[in-house]
Scaffold this motif. Structure first.
Motif, PDB file in Angstrom:
ATOM      1  N   GLY A  63     -36.960  34.283 -26.244  1.00 35.01           N
ATOM      2  CA  GLY A  63     -37.454  32.952 -26.587  1.00 35.01           C
ATOM      3  C   GLY A  63     -38.780  32.710 -25.905  1.00 35.01           C
ATOM      4  N   LYS A  64     -39.380  31.598 -26.250  1.00 37.63           N
ATOM      5  CA  LYS A  64     -40.692  31.234 -25.734  1.00 37.63           C
ATOM      6  C   LYS A  64     -40.715  31.302 -24.206  1.00 37.63           C
ATOM      7  CE  LYS A  64     -44.229  27.780 -26.384  1.00 37.63           C
ATOM      8  NZ  LYS A  64     -44.595  26.585 -27.138  1.00 37.63           N
ATOM      9  N   HIS A 103     -31.141  33.521 -29.341  1.00 40.06           N
ATOM     10  CA  HIS A 103     -32.190  32.724 -28.705  1.00 40.06           C
ATOM     11  C   HIS A 103     -31.733  32.334 -27.299  1.00 40.06           C
ATOM     12  CE1 HIS A 103     -35.179  29.644 -27.919  1.00 40.06           C
ATOM     13  NE2 HIS A 103     -35.879  30.178 -28.915  1.00 40.06           N
ATOM     14  N   ASP A 187     -41.295  31.649 -31.970  1.00 41.16           N
ATOM     15  CA  ASP A 187     -41.691  31.429 -30.570  1.00 41.16           C
ATOM     16  C   ASP A 187     -42.815  32.366 -30.126  1.00 41.16           C
ATOM     17  OD1 ASP A 187     -39.873  29.398 -30.242  1.00 41.16           O
ATOM     18  OD2 ASP A 187     -38.504  30.524 -28.960  1.00 41.16           O
TER      19      ASP A 187
END
Length: 189
Positions: A63-64, A103, A187
């Motif tokens: 994820g980001k 995620h 992301d």
């Protein structure tokens, strides 16, 4: 002694999976990382039987904000570099391997749920229950970034070729993934 203890292990303890691994699947760790995670699980349960220990086995997640050295941020950087080249080429490690990606936000929610509703001494897989071919993800990321014409340089194969889990046990606690592979790719645009 009254604290809830969450041990974060790894889905890699299962090794290669020809079908989705459940918590009852015999672990076959491939490599030191997976072996150390399995040993941590065993020792914790053996040495501290009175503690409220819960074991999470997250599969590959992203994820980001994830740092370089992991698949998605590394691929995003390689794709950005390729976009600047006259004859773009993307180096892809282990292109035919398959991974069950979740995620990171869904993984965190699973951790919280396990500590609140889990059963002491139990193991919980955290995964989507679906595996993705690495090369297919690279193609999807490149397309989303606007990189259409490029070559891939395929490099080596990993120890674990296919890793996918079964998430039915954690779903019984009330967990469901809010995000999927598309959110992870977004992301890293």
């Amino acid at each position: 002694p009254q604290a809830n203890v969450l041990l974060v292990s790894s889905g890699y303890v299962y090794g290669n999976c020809t079908k989705p691994a459940t918590e009852k699947t015999l672990p076959r760790p491939a490599g030191l990382y997976a072996e150390s995670k399995l040993e941590m699980e065993r020792e914790a349960l053996k040495e501290f039987p009175d503690l409220k220990i819960y074991i999470a086995r997250p599969f590959t997640h992203s994820g980001k904000g994830q740092l370089f050295g992991m698949f998605f941020p590394d691929m995003a950087r390689k794709i950005a570099t390729a976009k600047k080249q006259t004859n773009p080429e993307i180096e892809v490690y282990n292109p035919q391997t398959k991974r069950d990606f979740t995620h990171v936000k869904d993984v965190v929610e699973a951790y919280k749920l396990i500590v609140r509703k889990g059963v002491k001494g139990e193991i919980y897989n955290i995964c989507l229950g679906k595996s993705y071919v690495i090369l297919d993800l690279v193609k999807k990321m490149a397309k989303r970034s606007g990189l259409i014409n490029y070559k891939t340089k395929k490099v080596k194969h990993g120890i674990v070729l296919d890793l996918m889990g079964n998430n039915s046990k954690i779903k019984k606690l009330g967990w469901s993934a809010e995000f999927g592979i598309e959110k992870i790719i977004d992301d890293f645009r």
